[in-house]
Design a protein around this motif. Structure first.
Motif, mmCIF file in Angstrom:
data_model
loop_
_atom_site.group_PDB
_atom_site.id
_atom_site.type_symbol
_atom_site.label_atom_id
_atom_site.label_comp_id
_atom_site.label_asym_id
_atom_site.label_seq_id
_atom_site.Cartn_x
_atom_site.Cartn_y
_atom_site.Cartn_z
ATOM 1 N N GLU A 74 -16.944 29.371 33.528
ATOM 2 C CA GLU A 74 -15.962 29.354 32.049
ATOM 3 C C GLU A 74 -15.966 28.074 31.352
ATOM 4 N N LEU A 75 -16.497 28.278 30.083
ATOM 5 C CA LEU A 75 -16.120 27.229 29.036
ATOM 6 C C LEU A 75 -14.935 27.506 28.278
ATOM 7 N N ARG A 76 -13.877 26.798 28.191
ATOM 8 C CA ARG A 76 -12.615 27.015 27.407
ATOM 9 C C ARG A 76 -12.889 26.453 26.178
ATOM 10 N N VAL A 77 -12.744 27.137 25.050
ATOM 11 C CA VAL A 77 -13.170 26.762 23.878
ATOM 12 C C VAL A 77 -11.898 27.077 22.826
ATOM 13 N N GLY A 78 -11.326 25.920 22.388
ATOM 14 C CA GLY A 78 -10.254 25.949 21.162
ATOM 15 C C GLY A 78 -10.997 26.175 19.807
ATOM 16 N N VAL A 79 -10.370 27.065 19.085
ATOM 17 C CA VAL A 79 -11.339 27.376 17.988
ATOM 18 C C VAL A 79 -9.972 27.327 16.843
ATOM 19 N N SER A 80 -10.370 26.775 15.642
ATOM 20 C CA SER A 80 -9.128 26.929 14.594
ATOM 21 C C SER A 80 -9.978 27.704 13.374
ATOM 22 N N HIS A 81 -9.133 28.151 12.453
ATOM 23 C CA HIS A 81 -9.677 28.941 11.440
ATOM 24 C C HIS A 81 -10.475 28.290 10.491
ATOM 25 N N HIS A 82 -11.830 28.244 10.170
ATOM 26 C CA HIS A 82 -12.330 27.279 8.988
ATOM 27 C C HIS A 82 -13.634 28.094 8.719
ATOM 28 N N PRO A 83 -13.454 29.275 8.054
ATOM 29 C CA PRO A 83 -14.555 30.147 7.757
ATOM 30 C C PRO A 83 -15.387 28.982 6.761
ATOM 31 N N PRO A 84 -16.838 29.199 6.771
ATOM 32 C CA PRO A 84 -17.523 30.188 7.465
ATOM 33 C C PRO A 84 -17.996 29.567 8.956
ATOM 34 N N TRP A 85 -17.545 28.608 9.227
ATOM 35 C CA TRP A 85 -17.764 27.892 10.541
ATOM 36 C C TRP A 85 -17.378 28.561 11.685
ATOM 37 N N THR A 86 -15.787 28.899 11.484
ATOM 38 C CA THR A 86 -15.164 29.640 12.444
ATOM 39 C C THR A 86 -14.158 30.725 11.703
ATOM 40 N N ASP A 87 -14.076 31.724 12.294
ATOM 41 C CA ASP A 87 -13.200 32.941 11.665
ATOM 42 C C ASP A 87 -12.434 33.716 12.831
ATOM 43 N N VAL A 88 -10.889 33.103 12.744
ATOM 44 C CA VAL A 88 -10.416 33.998 13.925
ATOM 45 C C VAL A 88 -9.580 35.109 13.852
ATOM 46 N N THR A 89 -10.117 35.624 12.236
ATOM 47 C CA THR A 89 -9.311 37.094 12.197
ATOM 48 C C THR A 89 -10.175 38.054 12.829
ATOM 49 N N THR A 90 -11.316 37.891 13.537
ATOM 50 C CA THR A 90 -11.945 38.797 14.336
ATOM 51 C C THR A 90 -11.743 38.454 15.863
ATOM 52 N N THR A 94 -19.398 32.022 30.293
ATOM 53 C CA THR A 94 -18.960 32.657 29.384
ATOM 54 C C THR A 94 -17.793 31.728 28.579
ATOM 55 N N VAL A 95 -17.452 32.313 27.674
ATOM 56 C CA VAL A 95 -16.386 31.646 26.907
ATOM 57 C C VAL A 95 -15.006 32.290 26.639
ATOM 58 N N ALA A 96 -14.189 31.340 26.963
ATOM 59 C CA ALA A 96 -12.607 31.883 26.949
ATOM 60 C C ALA A 96 -12.014 31.284 25.934
ATOM 61 N N TRP A 97 -11.858 31.948 24.899
ATOM 62 C CA TRP A 97 -11.380 31.674 23.471
ATOM 63 C C TRP A 97 -9.950 31.055 23.524
ATOM 64 N N GLN A 98 -9.224 30.062 22.996
ATOM 65 C CA GLN A 98 -7.977 29.651 22.663
ATOM 66 C C GLN A 98 -7.982 29.321 21.106
ATOM 67 N N VAL A 106 -13.929 22.135 24.826
ATOM 68 C CA VAL A 106 -14.502 21.813 23.596
ATOM 69 C C VAL A 106 -13.428 22.255 22.441
ATOM 70 N N LEU A 107 -13.419 21.740 21.129
ATOM 71 C CA LEU A 107 -12.799 22.166 20.235
ATOM 72 C C LEU A 107 -13.719 22.530 18.790
ATOM 73 N N ILE A 108 -13.671 23.607 18.255
ATOM 74 C CA ILE A 108 -14.630 23.787 17.201
ATOM 75 C C ILE A 108 -13.736 24.386 15.910
ATOM 76 N N GLY A 109 -14.169 24.214 14.644
ATOM 77 C CA GLY A 109 -13.567 24.633 13.747
ATOM 78 C C GLY A 109 -13.612 24.000 12.353
ATOM 79 N N GLY A 110 -15.093 23.689 12.143
ATOM 80 C CA GLY A 110 -15.605 22.934 10.955
ATOM 81 C C GLY A 110 -15.120 21.377 10.914
ATOM 82 N N VAL A 111 -14.941 20.886 12.283
ATOM 83 C CA VAL A 111 -14.696 19.357 12.340
ATOM 84 C C VAL A 111 -15.667 18.520 11.743
ATOM 85 N N THR A 112 -15.233 17.538 10.949
ATOM 86 C CA THR A 112 -16.154 16.593 10.554
ATOM 87 C C THR A 112 -16.121 15.286 11.033
#
Length: 161
Positions: free
Chosen positions: A43-59, A80-84, A102-108
């Protein structure tokens, strides 16, 4: 006799050096065992914030280019990914606590969180209103094996949306 003594000293120095290198173990390492835990738990625990088109948490599950990249990395690790889903501030805190890997969401690479987390090297650069923006992903600070593994994945699979 002096030549023989020099050879013995060199041999002894080589033996000591080899012993020191063997004691180092594998490098890079994760002090908290992130990469080993992901591989063993599956299990990969992934934190995701809303930042389209990089990430979209409305789906459900989340979507976007970074979601696809991280899902591929998880599969390469046998996980497999467990999304937070949450905001960046809450996800950085979760990363610091070790609750996510890991954290994703259009981070620069200009992220205000860079002193609290480990940032991968940039994997893609895109134009922005203030000039080019180099995109990265965040991992727990000091988890170098996990970061190196992710960076190798990004080298071949990282792309802009």
């Amino acid at each position: 006799m002096v030549v023989g003594l020099r050879n013995v000293v060199r041999l002894a120095a080589c033996v000591v050096l080899l012993m020191l290198l063997a004691a180092c173990g594998s490098i890079p390492q994760d002090p908290d065992g992130t990469l080993d835990r992901v591989r063993s738990s599956g299990e990969l625990r992934v934190g995701v914030s809303h930042h389209p088109p990089w990430t979209d948490v409305t789906t459900s599950p989340p979507s976007g280019s970074e979601v696809e990249i991280i899902t591929g990395w998880a599969e390469s690790l046998g996980a497999t990914v467990a999304w937070q889903v949450d905001g960046e501030e809450a996800l950085v805190a979760a990363l610091e606590r070790g609750d996510i890997d890991v954290l994703i969401g259009g981070v620069t690479d200009q992220s205000a969180w860079s002193s609290k987390v480990g940032l991968t090297r940039p994997y893609v650069e895109v134009p922005g209103p203030d000039g080019p923006r180099a995109h990265v992903m965040a991992v727990p600070a000091g988890e170098n094996a996990a970061q190196s593994s992710l960076e190798r994945w990004l080298d071949t699979h990282g792309r802009a949306p």
